[in-house]
Scaffold this motif. Structure first.
Motif, PDB file in Angstrom:
ATOM      1  N   LEU A  45      13.990   8.151 -12.324  1.00 39.30           N
ATOM      2  CA  LEU A  45      12.718   8.259 -12.294  1.00 39.30           C
ATOM      3  C   LEU A  45      12.377   9.828 -12.191  1.00 39.30           C
ATOM      4  N   GLY A  46      13.137  10.321 -11.236  1.00 37.99           N
ATOM      5  CA  GLY A  46      12.963  11.871 -10.970  1.00 37.99           C
ATOM      6  C   GLY A  46      11.633  11.829 -10.458  1.00 37.99           C
ATOM      7  N   THR A  47      11.008  13.083 -10.922  1.00 34.17           N
ATOM      8  CA  THR A  47       9.599  13.415 -10.482  1.00 34.17           C
ATOM      9  C   THR A  47       8.602  13.005 -11.631  1.00 34.17           C
ATOM     10  N   SER A  48       9.002  12.192 -12.604  1.00 36.31           N
ATOM     11  CA  SER A  48       8.239  11.880 -13.741  1.00 36.31           C
ATOM     12  C   SER A  48       6.963  10.887 -13.029  1.00 36.31           C
ATOM     13  N   VAL A  49       6.130  10.694 -13.871  1.00 41.77           N
ATOM     14  CA  VAL A  49       4.948   9.692 -13.482  1.00 41.77           C
ATOM     15  C   VAL A  49       5.349   8.264 -14.244  1.00 41.77           C
ATOM     16  N   PRO A  50       5.779   7.069 -13.205  1.00 44.09           N
ATOM     17  CA  PRO A  50       6.281   6.055 -13.842  1.00 44.09           C
ATOM     18  C   PRO A  50       5.000   5.402 -14.600  1.00 44.09           C
ATOM     19  N   VAL A  51       5.172   5.071 -15.855  1.00 48.56           N
ATOM     20  CA  VAL A  51       4.278   4.085 -16.701  1.00 48.56           C
ATOM     21  C   VAL A  51       4.795   2.599 -16.904  1.00 48.56           C
ATOM     22  N   LEU A  52       4.091   1.706 -16.177  1.00 50.36           N
ATOM     23  CA  LEU A  52       4.589   0.140 -16.009  1.00 50.36           C
ATOM     24  C   LEU A  52       3.926  -0.444 -17.333  1.00 50.36           C
ATOM     25  N   LEU A  53       4.728  -1.133 -18.123  1.00 50.31           N
ATOM     26  CA  LEU A  53       4.131  -1.995 -19.231  1.00 50.31           C
ATOM     27  C   LEU A  53       4.233  -3.533 -18.994  1.00 50.31           C
ATOM     28  N   LYS A  66       8.351  -2.812 -30.537  1.00 51.88           N
ATOM     29  CA  LYS A  66       8.185  -3.286 -31.985  1.00 51.88           C
ATOM     30  C   LYS A  66       7.348  -1.984 -32.714  1.00 51.88           C
ATOM     31  N   GLY A  67       7.350  -1.923 -33.974  1.00 54.07           N
ATOM     32  CA  GLY A  67       6.585  -0.684 -34.593  1.00 54.07           C
ATOM     33  C   GLY A  67       7.243   0.450 -34.811  1.00 54.07           C
ATOM     34  N   THR A  68       6.737   1.245 -35.369  1.00 55.68           N
ATOM     35  CA  THR A  68       7.446   2.509 -35.939  1.00 55.68           C
ATOM     36  C   THR A  68       6.180   3.845 -35.596  1.00 55.68           C
ATOM     37  N   PRO A  69       6.295   4.680 -34.582  1.00 56.46           N
ATOM     38  CA  PRO A  69       7.066   4.296 -33.578  1.00 56.46           C
ATOM     39  C   PRO A  69       6.613   3.237 -32.480  1.00 56.46           C
ATOM     40  N   THR A  70       7.406   2.904 -31.546  1.00 57.66           N
ATOM     41  CA  THR A  70       7.139   1.855 -30.765  1.00 57.66           C
ATOM     42  C   THR A  70       6.340   2.260 -29.520  1.00 57.66           C
ATOM     43  N   MET A  71       5.638   1.453 -29.082  1.00 59.86           N
ATOM     44  CA  MET A  71       4.557   1.916 -27.994  1.00 59.86           C
ATOM     45  C   MET A  71       5.443   2.617 -26.686  1.00 59.86           C
ATOM     46  N   LEU A  72       6.767   2.050 -26.530  1.00 55.05           N
ATOM     47  CA  LEU A  72       7.711   2.739 -25.610  1.00 55.05           C
ATOM     48  C   LEU A  72       7.939   3.972 -25.782  1.00 55.05           C
ATOM     49  N   GLU A  73       8.382   4.184 -27.145  1.00 55.38           N
ATOM     50  CA  GLU A  73       8.442   5.714 -27.608  1.00 55.38           C
ATOM     51  C   GLU A  73       7.532   6.789 -27.447  1.00 55.38           C
ATOM     52  N   PRO A  79       4.792  14.155 -21.964  1.00 54.71           N
ATOM     53  CA  PRO A  79       5.726  15.108 -20.966  1.00 54.71           C
ATOM     54  C   PRO A  79       5.563  14.428 -19.530  1.00 54.71           C
ATOM     55  N   ASN A  80       6.452  14.327 -19.011  1.00 54.90           N
ATOM     56  CA  ASN A  80       6.545  14.183 -17.582  1.00 54.90           C
ATOM     57  C   ASN A  80       6.263  12.386 -17.152  1.00 54.90           C
ATOM     58  N   VAL A  81       6.541  11.702 -18.292  1.00 57.15           N
ATOM     59  CA  VAL A  81       6.323  10.392 -18.002  1.00 57.15           C
ATOM     60  C   VAL A  81       7.534   9.442 -18.504  1.00 57.15           C
ATOM     61  N   LYS A  82       7.705   8.416 -17.549  1.00 53.35           N
ATOM     62  CA  LYS A  82       8.703   7.461 -17.945  1.00 53.35           C
ATOM     63  C   LYS A  82       8.208   6.212 -17.997  1.00 53.35           C
TER      64      LYS A  82
END
Lengths: 577, 140
Positions: A45-53, A66-73, A79-82
């Motif tokens: 995770l480092g110093t990134s902001v965690p985003v929980l789906l 799913k999709g192009t791009p996916t929501m995850l991508e 920037p600064n998000v995982k």
């Protein structure tokens, strides 16, 4: 039996030693429910902001892929998000009070926030929840809901709303779903027939699962939630920043060439499953976003269409089940996340965030050719040393606030009288000394705190205490004088977490523990939340505390079988606190 | 030999009967609306309902016109404030073309005479026992 008795005596003796008590559980601590996995962030995770789906009813985490791009991508590109996905697909038709949903989600939120903080990140999680996933969040922050299925032992951990930076809900049925409700208006049902896959979703609701029943509305006009839904904590009492996204499909018609006239213009059809009113619940207008999903002409509804099925089906821009893949919804999610992630990044232990804090307090720095020479963070405190050729070195402590790092003027540090002449805000003298040492400003070389791989350390009243450094690992982890885990292999050993698999050997104590049978279960041991803390190394009950960078949370989960719940969770082994 | 003949005939009869039942079940399951359509076809537009619709469509006031519209449309229609048909129009419904596709939906053809003579198909919805207008489709 003799060896068992000896082990028992040794255990009792060890427990009596005051030093060992340091490592024992602290009374009424909360615990995680059994079988909850732990979040693993690929690459750390480092110093990134965690985003929980969090996915929804009858869905699985694949909806984010799913999709192009996916929501995850799309989210990972901010920037600064995982982004990390929470999975309750095995229980996705159960109501959110099922501990595999609400309680496990609570442990994930807590674990991600803690890992983030320990790694120098903001210590807050952003949550993106689709459909019933939003209701799971409402459950995860409520001790009553989290412990709905749990009546014995210490209470299960509830997510702390202060560890949540933002919740974005996509079509969350806060008041229920009209599609799950029998006796819904005829035109709504007719519209559903025209939306591809809507009939399938209606069928899933009609199957009468626990969640489907909870999602039935008591009344559609005015929309009234079921008793199960009404028991969930309201967003306003949770008090987290909220962005409620709702989809709106309308029916249109024309009368003798006049029109169009709109039917269900107030969002009664919603996204085909959840009305606009239900998706926005009690969100304020500032917290609500309505996305236009298009319209269905009444003349295309099957009872009126000339040809049925239609040669060219109605093309809607979106509906409930495309909310995770649709580019407009993805853009809305990014728009909501970006400013919050940016603000949260300012509270992370990064050179850019510290620089911002230093510049705010020392605007004169702008006129010098200055550089941030070194820095270190611990908890909500940091120290930074800057250098400018014209004026030399300057040092300041910084305190983390919700809006970023706050510091005072720079000054010279006196290492023989820490914190010396440094201006407030000031940490405690011991923390100040530790920070100055970690940053290499006073004394020792910089600590490897946020760069090296953490060691694995565990403490029980039974085993000699030792730090294992990759690739060495404990072959056996004793729990008490009857039960232990044989570690078979290390699966991953990363900067944020490590995972091992092994076999739990459990004494069933039948007819008594001395002559009980050993029963085995495959288990996973996951260590998370690395941090620098005090450990006792050496023999059992060592009284020589040391500082070490180790994982601070160890959790045991069953891979199969019904192992006893007291041997699972994150209170079986203690690391440091 | 006689016994074999009898067995053979019975077997053929059983196979034919099973096939018939299966075909009937398949036809019903394949089109869930077919049974509704078949039974609904027998429903007729009563002369009172027909007269009410004809009068309402060509009524001199917007409020009277709104009374023959589906409830979901009335507020918007009144808000727009434009009458359904130009003044002097007459509506004649061809009751023989009345077709129901579900117990609550139907279509019927209508001829409009007057300043803008045209033929329309009326899309009807049954609300509180009355057939009301929810849309129109021009017939050419």
């Amino acid at each position: 039996v003799n060896s068992r008795a000896a082990r028992a005596l040794a255990a009792i003796a060890a427990m009596l030693l005051p030093a060992a008590a340091v490592c024992l559980p602290a009374g009424a601590a909360t615990q995680s429910p059994p079988g909850c996995s732990s979040p693993v962030v690929p690459g750390g995770l480092g110093t990134s902001v965690p985003v929980l789906l969090v996915h929804g009813f009858n869905e699985r985490p694949a909806v984010w892929n799913k999709g192009t791009p996916t929501m995850l991508e799309t989210i990972d590109a901010i920037p600064n998000v995982k982004a990390v996905t929470f999975n309750y697909s095995m229980w996705n038709t159960m109501w959110v009070t099922n501990y595999r949903i609400g309680a496990c989600l609570a442990t994930w939120i807590t674990s991600l926030a803690t890992t983030s903080k320990n790694a120098g990140g903001p210590g807050k999680v952003i949550i993106v929840a689709h459909s019933m996933g939003g209701l799971a969040v409402r459950c995860a922050v409520d001790p009553k809901c989290v412990n709905h299925d749990h009546t014995t032992g210490p209470p299960w951990q509830t997510a702390d709303s202060s560890q949540i930076g933002l919740v974005i809900t996509l079509g969350t049925p806060n008041l229920g779903s009209w599609l799950a409700t029998p006796g819904r208006p005829f035109l709504l049902s007719a519209a559903c027939q025209l939306i591809p896959l809507c009939a399938g979703r209606a069928k899933a609701f009609a199957a009468g699962s626990q969640a489907a029943q909870a999602l039935q509305e008591q009344s559609l006009t005015p929309e009234t939630p079921s008793a199960d839904l009404a028991m969930l904590k309201s967003w306003s009492s949770i008090g987290v920043p909220l962005d409620a996204l709702a989809g709106r499909i309308t029916l249109t018609t024309s009368l003798f060439g006049r029109g169009p006239f709109c039917i269900f213009c107030r969002g009664e059809l919603g996204d085909g499953v959840v009305t606009v009113g239900s998706a926005q619940g009690e969100a304020t207008p500032a917290e609500s976003t309505t996305i236009d999903c298009g319209y269905i002409p009444v003349s295309d509804l099957s009872p009126y269409s000339v040809i049925y099925p239609l040669a060219a089906p109605v093309t809607l821009k979106c509906w409930h089940l495309t909310e995770t893949t649709d580019p407009v919804w993805q853009a809305a999610v990014v728009t909501a996340i970006r400013p919050v992630a940016m603000a949260l990044s300012l509270t992370a232990c990064t050179s850019s965030a510290l620089t911002k804090g230093l510049l705010a307090a020392n605007p004169q720095l702008k006129s010098y050719n200055w550089t941030l020479k070194s820095s270190a963070c611990q908890g909500d405190w940091a120290v930074a040393q800057v250098y400018a050729p014209a004026v030399g070195q300057g040092t300041a402590f910084l305190r983390r606030t919700p809006s970023g790092w706050h510091s005072a003027a720079l000054s010279e540090v006196n290492c023989s009288a820490i914190p010396g002449p440094l201006a407030p805000p000031l940490p405690t003298p011991s923390l100040a000394a530790s920070l100055l040492r970690q940053a290499g400003i006073c004394g020792a070389t910089p600590s490897p705190t946020q760069t090296s791989t953490p060691g694995f350390y565990f403490a029980t009243s039974w085993e000699p205490q030792k730090i294992y450094v990759d690739p060495a690992y404990p072959k056996r982890m004793g729990i008490d004088n009857h039960d232990w885990i044989t570690i078979q292999k290390v699966n991953t050993w990363g900067s944020d977490s490590m995972s091992m698999t092994g076999v739990l050997n459990y004494d069933n104590c039948q007819p008594d523990c001395a002559s009980g049978q050993e029963v085995t279960f495959p288990v996973q041991v996951i260590a998370t939340a690395p941090k620098t803390c005090t450990v006792q190394i050496g023999t059992v009950g060592s009284t020589s505390p040391d500082e070490a960078y180790v994982y601070s949370m160890i959790s045991v989960s069953a891979l199969s079988g019904k192992s006893p719940s007291f041997l699972l969770g994150n209170s079986v082994f203690k690391s440091c606190s | 030999v006689r016994k074999q003949w009898i067995f053979g005939l019975v077997a053929v009869a059983v196979v034919l009967a099973a096939g018939g039942v299966a075909a009937a079940l398949f036809a019903t399951a394949g089109n869930p609306r077919s049974s509704a359509r078949t039974s609904a076809l027998a429903v007729k537009l009563s002369s009172a309902q027909q007269a009410r619709l004809e009068r309402g469509l060509a009524a001199p006031s917007i409020t009277a016109e709104a009374a023959v519209l589906a409830v979901e449309l009335r507020a918007q229609f009144l808000e727009k404030g434009q009458s359904l048909l130009p003044g002097g129009s007459q509506a004649r419904i061809a009751a023989a073309t009345f077709k129901t596709s579900s117990p609550r939906t139907a279509t019927v053809d209508a001829s409009i005479t007057g300043p803008q003579p045209r033929r329309w198909q009326l899309l009807l919805i049954k609300e509180n026992g009355s057939w009301l207008l929810i849309g129109t489709r021009e017939l050419r």
